[in-house]
Design a protein around this motif. Sequence first.
Motif, mmCIF file in Angstrom:
data_model
loop_
_atom_site.group_PDB
_atom_site.id
_atom_site.type_symbol
_atom_site.label_atom_id
_atom_site.label_comp_id
_atom_site.label_asym_id
_atom_site.label_seq_id
_atom_site.Cartn_x
_atom_site.Cartn_y
_atom_site.Cartn_z
ATOM 1 N N GLU A 22 68.947 -74.525 29.760
ATOM 2 C CA GLU A 22 67.544 -74.127 30.008
ATOM 3 C C GLU A 22 67.426 -73.071 31.106
ATOM 4 O O GLU A 22 66.390 -72.436 31.251
ATOM 5 C CB GLU A 22 66.650 -75.347 30.293
ATOM 6 C CG GLU A 22 67.011 -76.176 31.504
ATOM 7 C CD GLU A 22 68.020 -77.288 31.223
ATOM 8 O OE1 GLU A 22 68.728 -77.230 30.195
ATOM 9 O OE2 GLU A 22 68.118 -78.210 32.056
ATOM 10 N N LYS A 23 68.505 -72.885 31.880
ATOM 11 C CA LYS A 23 68.469 -71.856 32.935
ATOM 12 C C LYS A 23 69.212 -70.588 32.532
ATOM 13 O O LYS A 23 69.388 -69.677 33.341
ATOM 14 C CB LYS A 23 69.089 -72.415 34.222
ATOM 15 C CG LYS A 23 68.271 -73.516 34.845
ATOM 16 C CD LYS A 23 68.731 -73.791 36.247
ATOM 17 C CE LYS A 23 67.842 -74.825 36.892
ATOM 18 N NZ LYS A 23 68.484 -75.522 37.985
ATOM 19 N N VAL A 24 69.714 -70.582 31.303
ATOM 20 C CA VAL A 24 70.507 -69.423 30.861
ATOM 21 C C VAL A 24 69.659 -68.502 29.975
ATOM 22 O O VAL A 24 69.066 -68.961 28.990
ATOM 23 C CB VAL A 24 71.768 -69.884 30.086
ATOM 24 C CG1 VAL A 24 72.568 -68.679 29.602
ATOM 25 C CG2 VAL A 24 72.635 -70.777 30.963
ATOM 26 N N ALA A 25 69.591 -67.222 30.363
ATOM 27 C CA ALA A 25 68.892 -66.241 29.542
ATOM 28 C C ALA A 25 69.675 -66.058 28.245
ATOM 29 O O ALA A 25 70.905 -66.010 28.276
ATOM 30 C CB ALA A 25 68.799 -64.921 30.295
ATOM 31 N N HIS A 26 68.961 -66.001 27.105
ATOM 32 C CA HIS A 26 69.660 -65.806 25.837
ATOM 33 C C HIS A 26 68.745 -65.076 24.863
ATOM 34 O O HIS A 26 67.549 -64.923 25.123
ATOM 35 C CB HIS A 26 70.091 -67.157 25.248
ATOM 36 C CG HIS A 26 68.960 -67.986 24.723
ATOM 37 N ND1 HIS A 26 68.219 -68.831 25.518
ATOM 38 C CD2 HIS A 26 68.414 -68.054 23.493
ATOM 39 C CE1 HIS A 26 67.282 -69.417 24.793
ATOM 40 N NE2 HIS A 26 67.369 -68.957 23.557
ATOM 41 N N SER A 46 74.920 -58.499 32.450
ATOM 42 C CA SER A 46 75.510 -57.499 31.549
ATOM 43 C C SER A 46 75.739 -58.057 30.148
ATOM 44 O O SER A 46 75.894 -57.313 29.195
ATOM 45 C CB SER A 46 76.814 -56.958 32.138
ATOM 46 O OG SER A 46 77.631 -58.027 32.498
ATOM 47 N N SER A 47 75.736 -59.380 30.025
ATOM 48 C CA SER A 47 75.975 -59.998 28.716
ATOM 49 C C SER A 47 75.295 -61.372 28.683
ATOM 50 O O SER A 47 75.259 -62.068 29.702
ATOM 51 C CB SER A 47 77.490 -60.116 28.532
ATOM 52 O OG SER A 47 77.829 -61.146 27.652
ATOM 53 N N ILE A 48 74.741 -61.729 27.527
ATOM 54 C CA ILE A 48 74.104 -63.045 27.390
ATOM 55 C C ILE A 48 74.442 -63.650 26.014
ATOM 56 O O ILE A 48 74.804 -62.922 25.086
ATOM 57 C CB ILE A 48 72.551 -62.969 27.559
ATOM 58 C CG1 ILE A 48 71.969 -61.881 26.659
ATOM 59 C CG2 ILE A 48 72.152 -62.781 29.012
ATOM 60 C CD1 ILE A 48 70.446 -61.810 26.696
ATOM 61 N N ARG A 131 82.075 -67.216 36.957
ATOM 62 C CA ARG A 131 83.082 -66.935 37.991
ATOM 63 C C ARG A 131 82.530 -67.274 39.379
ATOM 64 O O ARG A 131 83.224 -67.829 40.220
ATOM 65 C CB ARG A 131 83.390 -65.444 37.957
ATOM 66 C CG ARG A 131 84.827 -65.149 37.759
ATOM 67 C CD ARG A 131 85.044 -63.678 37.732
ATOM 68 N NE ARG A 131 85.851 -63.315 36.586
ATOM 69 C CZ ARG A 131 86.000 -62.100 36.144
ATOM 70 N NH1 ARG A 131 85.364 -61.105 36.711
ATOM 71 N NH2 ARG A 131 86.770 -61.852 35.124
ATOM 72 N N ARG A 132 81.242 -66.965 39.582
ATOM 73 C CA ARG A 132 80.636 -67.207 40.901
ATOM 74 C C ARG A 132 80.703 -68.692 41.265
ATOM 75 O O ARG A 132 81.085 -69.060 42.376
ATOM 76 C CB ARG A 132 79.172 -66.740 40.892
ATOM 77 C CG ARG A 132 78.487 -66.832 42.245
ATOM 78 C CD ARG A 132 76.992 -66.633 42.082
ATOM 79 N NE ARG A 132 76.669 -65.392 41.423
ATOM 80 C CZ ARG A 132 76.478 -64.227 42.050
ATOM 81 N NH1 ARG A 132 76.567 -64.184 43.365
ATOM 82 N NH2 ARG A 132 76.181 -63.139 41.382
ATOM 83 N N VAL A 133 80.329 -69.558 40.295
ATOM 84 C CA VAL A 133 80.337 -71.005 40.544
ATOM 85 C C VAL A 133 81.764 -71.471 40.855
ATOM 86 O O VAL A 133 81.993 -72.250 41.788
ATOM 87 C CB VAL A 133 79.759 -71.763 39.313
ATOM 88 C CG1 VAL A 133 80.026 -73.250 39.413
ATOM 89 C CG2 VAL A 133 78.265 -71.491 39.187
HETATM 90 P P1 AMP Z 1 78.006 -64.412 38.063
HETATM 91 O O1 AMP Z 1 79.360 -65.033 38.213
HETATM 92 O O2 AMP Z 1 76.880 -65.280 38.582
HETATM 93 O O3 AMP Z 1 77.947 -63.006 38.571
HETATM 94 O O4 AMP Z 1 77.713 -64.313 36.482
HETATM 95 C C1 AMP Z 1 78.607 -63.628 35.653
HETATM 96 C C2 AMP Z 1 77.940 -63.316 34.336
HETATM 97 O O5 AMP Z 1 77.511 -64.555 33.732
HETATM 98 C C3 AMP Z 1 76.650 -62.494 34.404
HETATM 99 O O6 AMP Z 1 76.893 -61.108 34.430
HETATM 100 C C4 AMP Z 1 75.975 -62.868 33.110
HETATM 101 O O7 AMP Z 1 76.551 -62.156 32.024
HETATM 102 C C5 AMP Z 1 76.326 -64.339 32.989
HETATM 103 N N1 AMP Z 1 75.257 -65.169 33.589
HETATM 104 C C6 AMP Z 1 75.248 -65.734 34.823
HETATM 105 N N2 AMP Z 1 74.116 -66.464 35.019
HETATM 106 C C7 AMP Z 1 73.397 -66.341 33.864
HETATM 107 C C8 AMP Z 1 72.116 -66.863 33.411
HETATM 108 N N3 AMP Z 1 71.360 -67.651 34.192
HETATM 109 N N4 AMP Z 1 71.702 -66.506 32.180
HETATM 110 C C9 AMP Z 1 72.459 -65.718 31.377
HETATM 111 N N5 AMP Z 1 73.672 -65.220 31.737
HETATM 112 C C10 AMP Z 1 74.135 -65.509 32.960
#
Ligand code: AMP
Length: 147
Positions: A22-26, A46-48, A131-133
């Motif tokens: 529900e928090k992911v853009a798609h 950049s990608s969804i 990757r961030r998480v």
């Molecule tokens: P991050 O590691 O947070 O920079 O995310 C890496 C990539 O994951 C982003 O460039 C997006 O392609 C995808 N992403 C992260 N968060 C979301 C989100 N809430 N909805 C959709 N795509 C996401």
Amino acid sequence: MLSVSSRDFLKLPIKEFIIPSEKVAHVQLGNNTEHALLVLTKTGYSSIPVLDMRYRMHGMISVQQITDEILGLDRIEYERLDSIKVDEVMTRDFVKINERDTFQRALDLLINHPYVCVVGDEDTFLGIMTRRVVMKQLKKQLYLSLD
Ligand code: AMP
């Protein structure tokens, strides 16, 4: 050498690190690429993922795939965006991971991908792991091991 707790950490199920669907853009199958580009631009991603009406995962779409598709000889043909469907442009060859997989499996995959999609039975989309998480969790784990 890895401490025992780090080994255990690598074996943790990814469940608690998932960004929920529900928090992911798609976008959805059948949407046009103008809509997809709008979502991508507004969110800054950049990608969804591309899902169907039953929230099953079908592919991933990126800004680059869309601009490649409308690249003319000497200009970008934006006027074509509304007649091209995301289905025609998206990649169906994407990396997915099961919610029961371990942190280690996600870590291995995220070396080469900025995020991976998490699916359940019948490819139902559950969310993503980024990757961030993973970097945040690794940092926590590393700092703990220094104490
Ligand atoms: P991050 O590691 O947070 O920079 O995310 C890496 C990539 O994951 C982003 O460039 C997006 O392609 C995808 N992403 C992260 N968060 C979301 C989100 N809430 N909805 C959709 N795509 C996401």
